[in-house]
Scaffold this active site. Structure first.
Site, PDB file in Angstrom:
ATOM      1  N   ARG A 237     -17.268  23.777   1.175  1.00  0.00           N
ATOM      2  CA  ARG A 237     -15.862  23.734   1.600  1.00  0.00           C
ATOM      3  C   ARG A 237     -15.772  22.835   2.826  1.00  0.00           C
ATOM      4  O   ARG A 237     -16.639  22.901   3.722  1.00  0.00           O
ATOM      5  CB  ARG A 237     -15.354  25.138   1.955  1.00  0.00           C
ATOM      6  CG  ARG A 237     -15.040  26.004   0.739  1.00  0.00           C
ATOM      7  CD  ARG A 237     -13.787  25.526   0.000  1.00  0.00           C
ATOM      8  NE  ARG A 237     -13.440  26.389  -1.110  1.00  0.00           N
ATOM      9  CZ  ARG A 237     -13.795  26.195  -2.380  1.00  0.00           C
ATOM     10  NH1 ARG A 237     -14.541  25.153  -2.714  1.00  0.00           N
ATOM     11  NH2 ARG A 237     -13.396  27.027  -3.325  1.00  0.00           N
ATOM     12  N   GLU A 266      -7.786  19.063   2.754  1.00  0.00           N
ATOM     13  CA  GLU A 266      -7.569  18.358   1.475  1.00  0.00           C
ATOM     14  C   GLU A 266      -6.095  18.340   1.103  1.00  0.00           C
ATOM     15  O   GLU A 266      -5.417  19.337   1.321  1.00  0.00           O
ATOM     16  CB  GLU A 266      -8.374  19.050   0.367  1.00  0.00           C
ATOM     17  CG  GLU A 266      -9.856  18.868   0.555  1.00  0.00           C
ATOM     18  CD  GLU A 266     -10.685  19.559  -0.526  1.00  0.00           C
ATOM     19  OE1 GLU A 266     -10.134  19.924  -1.577  1.00  0.00           O
ATOM     20  OE2 GLU A 266     -11.891  19.712  -0.287  1.00  0.00           O
ATOM     21  N   HIS A 284     -13.334  16.204  -4.465  1.00  0.00           N
ATOM     22  CA  HIS A 284     -13.540  17.604  -4.869  1.00  0.00           C
ATOM     23  C   HIS A 284     -13.763  17.734  -6.387  1.00  0.00           C
ATOM     24  O   HIS A 284     -12.943  18.316  -7.104  1.00  0.00           O
ATOM     25  CB  HIS A 284     -12.378  18.490  -4.411  1.00  0.00           C
ATOM     26  CG  HIS A 284     -12.770  19.935  -4.277  1.00  0.00           C
ATOM     27  ND1 HIS A 284     -12.205  20.793  -3.373  1.00  0.00           N
ATOM     28  CD2 HIS A 284     -13.694  20.683  -4.953  1.00  0.00           C
ATOM     29  CE1 HIS A 284     -12.745  22.003  -3.483  1.00  0.00           C
ATOM     30  NE2 HIS A 284     -13.655  21.949  -4.443  1.00  0.00           N
TER      31      HIS A 284
HETATM   32  C1  GLV Z   1     -14.530  25.032  -6.438  1.00  0.00           C
HETATM   33  O1  GLV Z   1     -14.533  24.423  -5.398  1.00  0.00           O
HETATM   34  C2  GLV Z   1     -14.620  26.451  -6.564  1.00  0.00           C
HETATM   35  O2  GLV Z   1     -14.736  27.170  -5.552  1.00  0.00           O
HETATM   36  O3  GLV Z   1     -14.584  26.930  -7.706  1.00  0.00           O
END
Ligand code: GLV
Length: 326
Positions: A237, A266, A284
């Protein structure tokens, strides 16, 4: 009993069909965009269940709007977008989709490791721009990967899958976490403190959830402990890293580079990050394969359907709520 279910964004099958099979009514955002706050508040109102995405902030206001809701099923493994304590206080079950995105996130971590060290994106740009001057002994030299040291922060499933791949690259593996990991220990990884991991790793790869403890875990001080020849990789993250501090150290050459799939705010990036040639930047994409997204859709729906059918959902994050309701 007829259930009203909200789906907050267009998602792949089979989730929508599985939900439709048990719900009396499905209210869904059919667009491929996150709802605005007002739209989200209005969509969830009066629903028995909500299937949401990591792009939805599910805080106490949204949970209050969803009064009477039994379950919030997140189509993601990370659930920092949901106020779990607030859901628990309201007796709302929360689930996620662990397991199914482990391998593809580990694959993407490796794409970043190899891509940033071997300057794959930079090389592609050179070719397309017609700037390849011909092979040269000093041309576009990158960092070595095979035989180097990989430091994994977070001892979970994804870190283990990254470590399994690292064995093929003959790497020494260090890891750091709040608990030890029998599966990492079994493949010869060494548990070390954060200080040593940062100081000794050639690649530092982040695999922790975002919590108040991991927010800015990699700050200016932590970055300064890394070797100038080392790389930071983040597929976890964004807010785990102080992105401004990262831009500064990348500019100064304090570390060799960074491979990032996630960002603090983001879809924005910290000013200057896009101008750092030693950063490899992905939007991402950790779980972005057709098979994985379908599996995440199925698991999110299965959790939701289980609760509407009176069964305990397989991926329950607040089991204390289940005990209270049964
Ligand atoms: C993606 O980033 C998730 O947490 O599934």
């Amino acid at each position: 009993m007829s259930h009203r279910v909200a789906i907050t964004r267009r998602i792949p099958e089979p989730g929508p069909s599985l939900v439709a099979a048990v719900a009396g009514e499905v209210v869904a955002n059919h667009d491929d965009r996150p709802l605005t706050r007002d739209e989200l508040l209005s969509l969830v109102s009066g629903c028995d269940a909500v299937l949401c995405l990591l792009t939805d902030t599910i805080d106490s206001d949204v949970l209050d709007a969803a009064k009477g809701c039994k379950i919030v099923a997140n189509m993601a493994v990370g659930y920092n977008n949901i106020d779990l304590a607030a859901a628990t206080a309201r007796g709302i079950l929360v689930t996620n989709t662990p397991g199914v995105l482990t391998e593809c996130t580990a694959d993407l971590t490796w794409a970043l490791i190899l891509g940033v060290a071997r300057r794959v994106a930079e090389g592609d740009v050179e070719m397309r721009a017609g700037r390849f001057p011909g092979w040269g002994p000093l041309y576009m030299l990158g960092g070595d990967v095979t035989g180097k040291t990989l430091g994994l922060i977070g001892p979970g499933r994804i870190a283990t899958a990254v470590a399994m791949r690292a064995r093929g690259f003959d790497m020494k593996i260090l890891y750091h976490g709040r608990r030890s990991s029998p599966s990492l220990d079994a493949i010869g990884a060494e548990a070390v403190d954060l200080f040593r991991l940062l100081a000794e790793s050639d690649f530092v790869s982040l695999h922790v959830p975002l919590t108040s403890e991991t927010h800015h875990l990699i700050d200016a001080k932590a970055l300064a402990r890394m070797k100038p020849s080392s790389y930071l990789i983040n597929t976890a993250r964004g807010p785990v890293v102080d992105e401004k501090a990262l831009v500064k150290i990348l500019r100064e050459g304090g570390i060799a580079g960074a491979g990032l799939d996630v960002y603090e705010d983001e879809p924005a990036m910290a000013p200057g990050l896009a101008d750092c040639p030693n950063a490899l930047l992905l939007p991402h994409l950790g779980s972005a394969t057709q098979g994985t997204r379908a599996a995440m859709s199925r698991i999110a729906a299965e959790n939701l359907v289980a609760v509407l059918s009176g069964c305990k959902p397989p991926n329950l994050l607040n089991p204390e709520v289940w005990r209270e309701t049964t």
